[in-house]
Design an enzyme around this catalytic site. Structure first.
Site, PDB file in Angstrom:
ATOM      1  N   THR A  11       0.829  -1.211   0.000  1.00 56.73           N
ATOM      2  CA  THR A  11       0.000   0.000   0.000  1.00 56.73           C
ATOM      3  C   THR A  11       0.864   1.263   0.000  1.00 56.73           C
ATOM      4  O   THR A  11       0.693   2.146  -0.841  1.00 56.73           O
ATOM      5  CB  THR A  11      -0.909  -0.002   1.255  1.00 56.73           C
ATOM      6  OG1 THR A  11      -1.590  -1.252   1.300  1.00 56.73           O
ATOM      7  CG2 THR A  11      -1.898   1.130   1.226  1.00 56.73           C
ATOM      8  N   LYS A 100       6.231   1.934  12.083  1.00 47.69           N
ATOM      9  CA  LYS A 100       6.335   2.274  13.528  1.00 47.69           C
ATOM     10  C   LYS A 100       6.899   1.133  14.367  1.00 47.69           C
ATOM     11  O   LYS A 100       7.533   1.369  15.384  1.00 47.69           O
ATOM     12  CB  LYS A 100       5.000   2.722  14.103  1.00 47.69           C
ATOM     13  CG  LYS A 100       3.849   1.757  13.883  1.00 47.69           C
ATOM     14  CD  LYS A 100       2.993   2.245  12.784  1.00 47.69           C
ATOM     15  CE  LYS A 100       2.363   1.147  11.989  1.00 47.69           C
ATOM     16  NZ  LYS A 100       1.688   1.629  10.810  1.00 47.69           N
ATOM     17  N   GLU A 124       8.547  10.313   9.565  1.00 44.49           N
ATOM     18  CA  GLU A 124       7.334  11.118   9.744  1.00 44.49           C
ATOM     19  C   GLU A 124       6.058  10.289   9.576  1.00 44.49           C
ATOM     20  O   GLU A 124       5.081  10.475  10.310  1.00 44.49           O
ATOM     21  CB  GLU A 124       7.338  12.276   8.731  1.00 44.49           C
ATOM     22  CG  GLU A 124       6.158  13.205   8.807  1.00 44.49           C
ATOM     23  CD  GLU A 124       6.061  13.939  10.147  1.00 44.49           C
ATOM     24  OE1 GLU A 124       6.987  14.669  10.492  1.00 44.49           O
ATOM     25  OE2 GLU A 124       5.035  13.766  10.846  1.00 44.49           O
ATOM     26  N   VAL A 127       3.886   7.808  12.458  1.00 40.76           N
ATOM     27  CA  VAL A 127       2.842   8.215  13.416  1.00 40.76           C
ATOM     28  C   VAL A 127       1.894   9.192  12.727  1.00 40.76           C
ATOM     29  O   VAL A 127       2.343  10.179  12.131  1.00 40.76           O
ATOM     30  CB  VAL A 127       3.443   8.899  14.667  1.00 40.76           C
ATOM     31  CG1 VAL A 127       2.335   9.253  15.663  1.00 40.76           C
ATOM     32  CG2 VAL A 127       4.487   8.024  15.327  1.00 40.76           C
ATOM     33  N   GLY A 129       0.025   8.847  10.074  1.00 43.57           N
ATOM     34  CA  GLY A 129      -0.113   8.779   8.610  1.00 43.57           C
ATOM     35  C   GLY A 129       0.342  10.072   7.950  1.00 43.57           C
ATOM     36  O   GLY A 129       1.508  10.454   8.041  1.00 43.57           O
ATOM     37  N   ILE A 131      -0.446  13.129   8.768  1.00 45.91           N
ATOM     38  CA  ILE A 131      -0.435  14.327   9.628  1.00 45.91           C
ATOM     39  C   ILE A 131       0.995  14.689  10.005  1.00 45.91           C
ATOM     40  O   ILE A 131       1.728  13.835  10.517  1.00 45.91           O
ATOM     41  CB  ILE A 131      -1.206  14.068  10.952  1.00 45.91           C
ATOM     42  CG1 ILE A 131      -2.608  13.551  10.670  1.00 45.91           C
ATOM     43  CG2 ILE A 131      -1.241  15.316  11.817  1.00 45.91           C
ATOM     44  CD1 ILE A 131      -3.325  13.073  11.920  1.00 45.91           C
ATOM     45  N   ASP A 196      -0.416  -1.120  17.795  1.00 49.48           N
ATOM     46  CA  ASP A 196       0.005  -0.074  16.852  1.00 49.48           C
ATOM     47  C   ASP A 196       0.017   1.299  17.548  1.00 49.48           C
ATOM     48  O   ASP A 196       0.996   2.051  17.461  1.00 49.48           O
ATOM     49  CB  ASP A 196      -0.979  -0.090  15.660  1.00 49.48           C
ATOM     50  CG  ASP A 196      -0.676   0.964  14.626  1.00 49.48           C
ATOM     51  OD1 ASP A 196       0.261   0.772  13.845  1.00 49.48           O
ATOM     52  OD2 ASP A 196      -1.376   1.995  14.618  1.00 49.48           O
ATOM     53  N   LYS A 200       3.177   3.944  18.525  1.00 48.90           N
ATOM     54  CA  LYS A 200       3.135   5.348  18.087  1.00 48.90           C
ATOM     55  C   LYS A 200       3.285   6.303  19.278  1.00 48.90           C
ATOM     56  O   LYS A 200       4.018   7.298  19.184  1.00 48.90           O
ATOM     57  CB  LYS A 200       1.831   5.617  17.334  1.00 48.90           C
ATOM     58  CG  LYS A 200       1.810   4.937  15.962  1.00 48.90           C
ATOM     59  CD  LYS A 200       0.432   4.982  15.345  1.00 48.90           C
ATOM     60  CE  LYS A 200       0.430   4.430  13.929  1.00 48.90           C
ATOM     61  NZ  LYS A 200      -0.937   4.232  13.409  1.00 48.90           N
ATOM     62  N   GLY A 298      -3.845   5.021   5.335  1.00 43.52           N
ATOM     63  CA  GLY A 298      -4.232   5.006   3.918  1.00 43.52           C
ATOM     64  C   GLY A 298      -3.052   5.307   3.027  1.00 43.52           C
ATOM     65  O   GLY A 298      -2.070   5.933   3.439  1.00 43.52           O
TER      66      GLY A 298
HETATM   67  N1  HSE Z   1      -3.052   0.377  10.708  1.00 43.90           N
HETATM   68  C1  HSE Z   1      -2.657   1.713  10.946  1.00 43.90           C
HETATM   69  C2  HSE Z   1      -3.883   2.529  11.307  1.00 43.90           C
HETATM   70  C3  HSE Z   1      -2.010   2.262   9.710  1.00 43.90           C
HETATM   71  O1  HSE Z   1      -4.988   2.038  11.103  1.00 43.90           O
HETATM   72  O2  HSE Z   1      -3.757   3.631  11.805  1.00 43.90           O
HETATM   73  C4  HSE Z   1      -1.368   3.588   9.904  1.00 43.90           C
HETATM   74  O3  HSE Z   1      -0.340   3.512  10.830  1.00 43.90           O
END
Ligand code: HSE
Length: 403
Positions: A11, A100, A124, A127, A129, A131, A196, A200, A298
């Site tokens: 992705t 991460k 960057e 954490v 995505g 932002i 996750d 982060k 995304g």
């Molecule tokens: N799986 C993570 C999320 C992807 O849904 O935030 C982005 O780090």
């Protein structure tokens, strides 16, 4: 012109290739030179894809090509991401990653190797995505003592909780939809069990304190136990339930850090952060509160942050940019010392049960359309105190912390 390689054509990796092509001029202008993709490393074949002619299967091609100065790691996981990234830095190549797990587990070592080799290890996209949060913390807020960071840091779980809250979806169908949209990790456990988010918040607190934060010491609870009944109560109370990662600096030098589902009211700044969006509150001692909001997961949002790191590396091609943290360890306060109000669901009727629940302080009693249960909001108690009283009490069905 600067040559780059992307490791992992999933992705994020395919998003990076797409942005480098579609935004070629924008990137070249920002970087001061063209960034051209030379290799894409993946075990798979991608016949007919735009990178078909760049595809390689052997990492040593990248490692040994002196022309490649920037490498993107978008494989995810630790193996082979960790040895490959380390080898790239040792070979004098800049690395930008969205991973991460890698940054939380090996960030200290990789930052040190980058410093010694006068290259950069940028992350960057790891954490929030798309932002901007790592760079603002590392540059714009360096005159601040960061006191607290609280964030909705996982798009998948926020998407799931929003669907459950606003549209009455089941957990399973919301998770499937998140996976279909490419938000979820390959293994959804990392998202729904809070791992996750844990990595982060560890990364953010390491930057905030300038010291290594061991993610394994952060209390972590996911959203798998959150049910539609919890949302019925939340709605009645004008609240929502969000998975948050939180880090707070305490006066004794320790940091309180945890990941858990939190009930928040409509006036909380994170209440409006819905769907796949992330929101991060940062409190500084002079600044007060700031909030960072946007697409937390995304393909293109995350890839955009990676490309920004590539541009930063191109702009500092001969120099290590000071950022990250040192190898000194930040002490994490035991979870038992953290204090919350608690939303507690109790089996039975209030008349019979309330006299037995006085230890919790009983700030409020809430009923829904059920003869079998009710809920209370407790006074502020430490986790240790709550645990002790809950073990003695009868009929507790569920406990959720309240902000
Ligand atoms: N799986 C993570 C999320 C992807 O849904 O935030 C982005 O780090």
């Amino acid at each position: 012109m600067m040559k780059a390689a992307v490791m992992g054509y999933g992705t994020i990796g395919s998003g990076v290739a797409e942005i480098l092509e579609k935004n070629k001029e924008v990137v070249a202008k920002a970087a001061g030179q063209e960034i051209s993709l030379k290799y894409v490393l993946d075990l798979r074949e991608f016949p007919g894809s735009p990178v078909e002619d760049k595809l390689i299967h052997d990492f040593s091609v990248i490692e040994q090509d002196p022309e490649v100065q920037i490498v993107v790691e978008a494989m995810g996981g630790l193996n082979p991401a960790y040895p490959f990234v380390k080898a790239c830095l040792l070979a004098g190549k800049h690395v930008a990653t969205s991973n991460k797990a890698l940054v939380a587990a090996y960030g200290t070592e990789l930052l040190e190797i980058a410093r010694k080799n006068h290259v950069n290890f940028f992350f960057e996209a790891s954490v929030g995505g798309g932002i901007p949060i790592i760079r603002p913390l590392s540059t714009c807020l360096t005159g601040e003592k960061i006191q607290e960071i609280t964030g909705i840091l996982n798009g998948t779980t926020n998407f799931i909780l929003t669907k459950m809250d606003k549209e009455g979806w089941s957990f399973d169908s919301a998770l499937k939809e998140a996976q279909r949209l490419g938000y979820a990790e390959q293994n959804p456990e990392a998202d729904v069990e809070g791992h996750d988010t844990c990595r982060k918040i560890a990364i953010l607190m390491a930057i905030a304190t300038g010291m290594e934060v061991n993610y394994e010491e952060i209390y972590t609870e996911g959203i798998t136990r959150i049910s539609d009944t919890d949302f019925q109560y939340a709605e009645k109370m004008g609240m929502s339930i969000k998975l948050v990662g939180c880090g707070k600096r305490k006066d004794d030098g320790m940091v309180s850090a945890y990941v858990l589902p939190l009930m928040i009211s409509r006036d909380h700044p994170l209440y409006m952060v819905s769907d796949v969006y992330n929101g991060i509150l940062v409190k500084g001692n002079m600044l007060g509160t700031t909030m960072y909001y946007g697409s937390g997961a995304g393909k293109l949002p995350t890839a955009s942050a990676v490309v920004a790191d590539m541009i930063e590396a191109a702009k500092h091609s001969k120099q290590n940019v000071s950022m990250g943290w040192c190898s000194r360890k930040q002490e994490i306060a035991p979870m038992g010392t953290n204090e919350f109000h608690y939303f507690i669901r109790i089996s039975g009727q209030p008349e019979g049960m309330l006299p037995k629940l006085t230890a919790f302080g009983l700030r409020e009693v809430i009923s829904i359309d059920s003869q079998d249960e009710f809920a209370i909001i407790s006074k502020k108690m430490s986790e240790a105190e709550l645990k002790e009283e809950a073990a003695k009490a009868e009929g507790i069905l569920k406990v959720i912390r309240i902000e």
